[in-house]
Motif scaffolding. Structure first.
Motif, PDB file in Angstrom:
ATOM      1  N   GLN B  28      42.206  36.143  59.447  1.00 29.39           N
ATOM      2  CA  GLN B  28      42.213  37.175  59.343  1.00 29.39           C
ATOM      3  C   GLN B  28      41.786  38.209  59.390  1.00 29.39           C
ATOM      4  O   GLN B  28      41.926  39.649  58.838  1.00 29.39           O
ATOM      5  N   GLN B  29      40.929  38.372  57.577  1.00 32.35           N
ATOM      6  CA  GLN B  29      40.013  39.807  57.354  1.00 32.35           C
ATOM      7  C   GLN B  29      39.758  39.602  58.383  1.00 32.35           C
ATOM      8  O   GLN B  29      38.662  41.118  59.179  1.00 32.35           O
ATOM      9  N   GLN B  58      24.958  33.422  60.412  1.00 33.48           N
ATOM     10  CA  GLN B  58      24.280  34.832  59.441  1.00 33.48           C
ATOM     11  C   GLN B  58      25.259  35.667  58.344  1.00 33.48           C
ATOM     12  O   GLN B  58      24.387  36.309  58.290  1.00 33.48           O
ATOM     13  N   ILE B  59      25.934  35.252  57.894  1.00 34.02           N
ATOM     14  CA  ILE B  59      26.970  34.929  57.094  1.00 34.02           C
ATOM     15  C   ILE B  59      25.705  35.154  56.174  1.00 34.02           C
ATOM     16  O   ILE B  59      25.485  36.230  55.576  1.00 34.02           O
ATOM     17  N   GLU B  60      24.664  34.350  55.846  1.00 31.93           N
ATOM     18  CA  GLU B  60      23.690  33.688  54.408  1.00 31.93           C
ATOM     19  C   GLU B  60      23.029  35.037  55.014  1.00 31.93           C
ATOM     20  O   GLU B  60      22.056  35.232  54.036  1.00 31.93           O
ATOM     21  N   MET B  72      29.441  44.965  57.056  1.00 31.20           N
ATOM     22  CA  MET B  72      29.747  43.252  56.950  1.00 31.20           C
ATOM     23  C   MET B  72      28.345  42.645  55.738  1.00 31.20           C
ATOM     24  O   MET B  72      28.900  41.934  55.712  1.00 31.20           O
ATOM     25  N   THR B  73      27.620  43.183  55.523  1.00 32.12           N
ATOM     26  CA  THR B  73      27.025  43.064  53.837  1.00 32.12           C
ATOM     27  C   THR B  73      27.610  42.685  53.203  1.00 32.12           C
ATOM     28  O   THR B  73      27.954  41.483  52.901  1.00 32.12           O
ATOM     29  N   LEU B  74      29.172  43.465  52.530  1.00 36.21           N
ATOM     30  CA  LEU B  74      30.112  43.724  52.222  1.00 36.21           C
ATOM     31  C   LEU B  74      31.408  42.129  52.474  1.00 36.21           C
ATOM     32  O   LEU B  74      31.253  41.824  51.302  1.00 36.21           O
ATOM     33  N   MET B  75      31.526  42.116  53.739  1.00 37.93           N
ATOM     34  CA  MET B  75      32.237  41.517  53.886  1.00 37.93           C
ATOM     35  C   MET B  75      32.028  40.545  53.608  1.00 37.93           C
ATOM     36  O   MET B  75      31.812  39.233  52.873  1.00 37.93           O
ATOM     37  N   SER B  78      31.655  38.740  50.451  1.00 43.73           N
ATOM     38  CA  SER B  78      33.203  38.132  49.318  1.00 43.73           C
ATOM     39  C   SER B  78      33.443  36.771  50.135  1.00 43.73           C
ATOM     40  O   SER B  78      34.303  36.241  49.747  1.00 43.73           O
ATOM     41  N   LEU B  79      33.006  36.437  51.306  1.00 43.89           N
ATOM     42  CA  LEU B  79      33.061  34.987  51.636  1.00 43.89           C
ATOM     43  C   LEU B  79      31.948  33.517  51.301  1.00 43.89           C
ATOM     44  O   LEU B  79      31.157  33.062  51.934  1.00 43.89           O
ATOM     45  N   VAL B  80      32.621  33.498  49.789  1.00 43.11           N
ATOM     46  CA  VAL B  80      31.485  32.844  49.260  1.00 43.11           C
ATOM     47  C   VAL B  80      32.764  31.774  49.124  1.00 43.11           C
ATOM     48  O   VAL B  80      32.354  30.377  48.639  1.00 43.11           O
TER      49      VAL B  80
END
Lengths: 352, 197
Positions: B28-29, B58-60, B72-75, B78-80
């Motif tokens: 959702q986020q 990409q998240i990494e 996106m860096t902040l997001m 948070s995706l840990v």
């Protein structure tokens, strides 16, 4: 037509008989000595594909290109794995030191001392189908082999004409029979300053042909060290299990071992051939990423996995190894990780 | 009549709720910027139909600073919760319309971006983009789907590769390739790829 038939008959006569067929196949993937890398390669470039002429002759060339980049259209007929010609002959057979077709075309027909047989260019391409593509080669006079011969000829001749300022000159048309021969015959006229000057015995030495020489390193190639190199540099494209990557059900990144890759009789199964190919060309779009030792090691890793059987196998790996792999820089019949390679090979030539 | 309006209003609401319910909570986020199917919005690029492997990398990359985008860096940071991340990514990976795959060799007389994509440029050592991004730029494995991506985003990324503001590709292969692309080629590639349906 009569002449064509006669020539065909002659070709066939030269290759009939079981013993003859054996020795003929024995040599199809004979190693070509790698050459020291030439420094003045920049000038040879094939013509742009958009310059392929209109008409029946151009259609053959176009068909050759299509087959070259999408060889999978012959899957199940002549091709028994998931490879395309352009996976090894990079840039659709145009790239120097990635076994370019323009240089190969000029080198054939070539006499092979091992079998006392002169292979035409088209016969050499048949070898690729039987081994590298793990399939069953189309007939010499099939539209497919004529097309691949026409495309290879066009790459060579267009590039040569351009080299000598003859950009406006059309690539001369050849008959199907002449196309199948290759450029290493008296009748094959080279353009410009090359005409009458390049002797037949020099036509196999066009700069950029086959693969560049990669010197042996101090340590013998090690599959064990190679596994680490593979995981670090190759697995992202060719997958951890070496099976490549499919996208939308199409194999885009080629499998390097296993049932869908080249078989134990293919030239690329040799560690030296793979090492120079990898060193010079990988990763695609960058090249010369690995140190020579790393290239040797990773080639040893890739080529010490099981793959489809050598089609000349008659039930005994040791005998096949002795007969066909005695001088090979390869792992067929050798023990790696407790297994004799070849004993658990995948089926050869899976097409009917 | 009034009842009908209420009923249809209810139906719309129910449809919207049903749609939202199809999206896992973990995803959702991402929806605000990337759209409910990852199709992209004015705030963020398309992520639908990209492989899980690519999205995860990409998240990494954002976390490690190999890619830069404040939001996106902040997001990403948070995706840990990795299992939760996986649920979100597999949802978006499953989106994206199937493509009519144009294979290499289907067409020969090509020009501009399509030619670069299917044939590359031998003289500059540029391989066909097809070699890694596949038929119709559908992508897969560690390679992003480019088909249908926002043109501005594609151009921005190619420029970021060139300026060394984006990295994280294997052995700097994409950086190496992007560095050879000319300004106008980047533009036409972005336009061409975004139009692939």
């Amino acid at each position: 037509m009569m002449i064509k038939k006669a020539l065909l008959a002659l070709t066939l006569l030269g290759g009939t008989g079981v013993a003859m067929a054996d020795t003929y196949f024995a040599d199809m993937q004979e190693e070509i000595p790698p050459q020291p890398k030439a420094t003045n390669l920049g000038y040879f470039a094939p013509r742009d594909l958009s310059e392929i002429p209109k008409g029946a002759f151009g259609d053959k060339i176009r068909k050759g290109y299509e087959l070259f980049v999408n060889t999978q259209q012959l899957n199940g007929r002549s091709v028994g794995n998931q490879l395309n010609c352009t996976n090894c002959h990079l840039d659709a057979g145009a790239k120097a030191y990635a076994a370019p077709m323009w240089a190969a075309y000029l080198a054939y027909p070539a006499f092979r001392k091992k079998n006392n047989h002169v292979n035409t260019f088209a016969e050499r391409v048949q070898g690729c189908f039987n081994f590298s593509m793990n399939g069953k080669a189309p007939a010499i006079d099939s539209p497919e082999l004529v097309a691949i011969s026409a495309y290879s000829y066009w790459l060579l001749m267009g590039g040569l004409l351009d080299m000598f300022g003859m950009q406006k000159t059309a690539v001369p048309e050849l008959s199907d029979t002449a196309l199948q021969q290759g450029g290493n015959i008296d009748d094959f006229k080279l353009p410009g300053p090359l005409s009458d000057k390049v002797k037949l015995d020099k036509r196999g030495q066009m700069p950029g042909r086959a693969f560049a020489k990669l010197d042996k390193t101090d340590q013998a190639p090690s599959p064990e060290r190679g596994a680490k190199i593979y995981a670090e540099h190759c697995a992202l494209c060719h997958a951890e299990d070496g099976q490549g990557i499919k996208m939308a059900d199409v194999t885009v990144l080629p499998p390097l071992w296993g049932a869908q890759s080249y078989n134990w009789g293919a030239g690329m199964h040799r560690v030296n051939t793979a090492a120079t190919f990898i060193y010079e060309n990988m990763p695609l779009g960058k090249a010369v990423q690995l140190k020579p030792q790393e290239a040797w090691d990773v080639a040893a890793y890739i080529n010490s996995r099981e793959r489809p059987q050598d089609p000349r196998f008659e039930g005994d790996v040791a005998a096949t190894a002795k007969q066909y792999h005695a001088d090979d820089d390869g792992f067929y019949g050798k023990e790696v990780e407790g297994e004799i390679l070849g004993t658990k090979a995948f089926p050869a030539t899976t097409v009917k | 009549m009034r009842n009908l309006i209420i009923a249809s209003g209810l139906l719309t609401l129910m449809a919207a709720t049903a749609q939202a319910a199809d999206i896992p909570t973990e995803a959702q986020q991402c929806v605000t910027c990337h759209g409910d199917k990852g199709q992209g919005t004015a705030q963020g690029p398309m992520i639908g139909g990209m492989s899980e492997q690519y999205l995860d990398a990409q998240i990494e990359n954002f976390i490690a600073g190999r890619r830069n985008n404040t939001l996106m860096t902040l997001m990403a940071q948070s995706l840990v919760d990795l299992p939760a991340r996986k649920i979100a990514l597999s949802y978006f990976a499953a989106q994206g319309s199937p493509l009519k795959g144009q294979l290499r060799g289907d067409k020969i007389a090509l020009s501009g971006a399509e030619k670069l994509y299917y044939q590359g440029d031998l003289k500059r050592g540029l391989p066909a983009c097809y070699s890694c991004h596949g038929p119709a730029a559908v992508g897969g494995g560690s390679f992003p789907r480019l088909a249908g991506q926002q043109a501005d985003y594609l151009a921005e990324q190619l420029i970021a590769w060139r300026k060394l503001e984006r990295s994280g590709d294997h052995d700097n292969t994409m950086g190496h390739i992007a560095a050879k692309l000319k300004e106008d080629e980047i533009k036409s590639l972005a336009t061409y790829l975004s139009a692939i349906q």
